[in-house]
Scaffold this motif. Structure first.
Motif: not given
Length: 172
Positions: A33-34, A31
């Motif tokens: 987003k991390l 991900s």
């Protein structure tokens, strides 16, 4: 007062861990987003050429001749023997592009460390999951850089000559 050089979290993946992390990326299991504020600071690529003969003297000749030729145009060339075998270092370890050619078990490894501003151009390809384009651009850079650096008339560079043919046809 915080005078730390680095703020935030630093993740480094080397060797097998880097290979495993990249495998997770290719499977789209990471991900991004991390890692929204992450920057790609180093990426290594190498080619392993299996030795076609057991005569070590020929490997030494290749290293010595390549070193001699590189010294004519590049001041940052070191040829040495360490506990693992012969190694030719091209460039500065702190620069954006650093190369090593070294002996491994029954092979020669041609390694390229890419860092800094050079890699910033490719960071978006990685996080946008445009992996085929990411790999193609870095691999082409690896091949073209070695092709410019090394004298291609040595038998240990047969793989490089073959891999450069389609790339050079595209750029002409």
């Amino acid at each position: 007062e915080d005078n730390s050089y680095w703020q935030g979290t630093l993740l480094q993946f080397s060797g097998l861990n880097a290979k495993n992390f990249y495998s997770l990326i290719t499977q789209e299991l990471v991900s991004w987003k991390l890692f929204s504020s992450a920057t790609l600071s180093r990426f290594d690529i190498y080619y392993s050429r299996t030795n076609k003969t057991d005569y070590k003297v020929y490997v030494r000749d290749f290293f010595e001749n390549a070193h001699r030729k590189l010294k004519q145009t590049n001041k940052n060339v070191i040829f040495e023997k360490n506990t693992k075998g012969l190694i030719l270092k091209i460039g500065n370890r702190m620069s954006n592009n650093y190369f090593r050619i070294y002996e491994a078990k029954n092979s020669l490894k041609f390694e390229h460390e890419m860092k800094g501003k050079f890699l910033q151009n490719y960071h978006s390809l990685l996080i946008e999951n445009r992996l085929q384009e990411f790999e193609q651009k870095l691999y082409s850079h690896f091949l073209l850089s070695l092709g410019k650096l090394l004298p291609l008339n040595y038998s240990y560079l047969d793989w490089l000559v073959i891999k450069l043919r389609p790339i050079r046809k595209q750029t002409i």
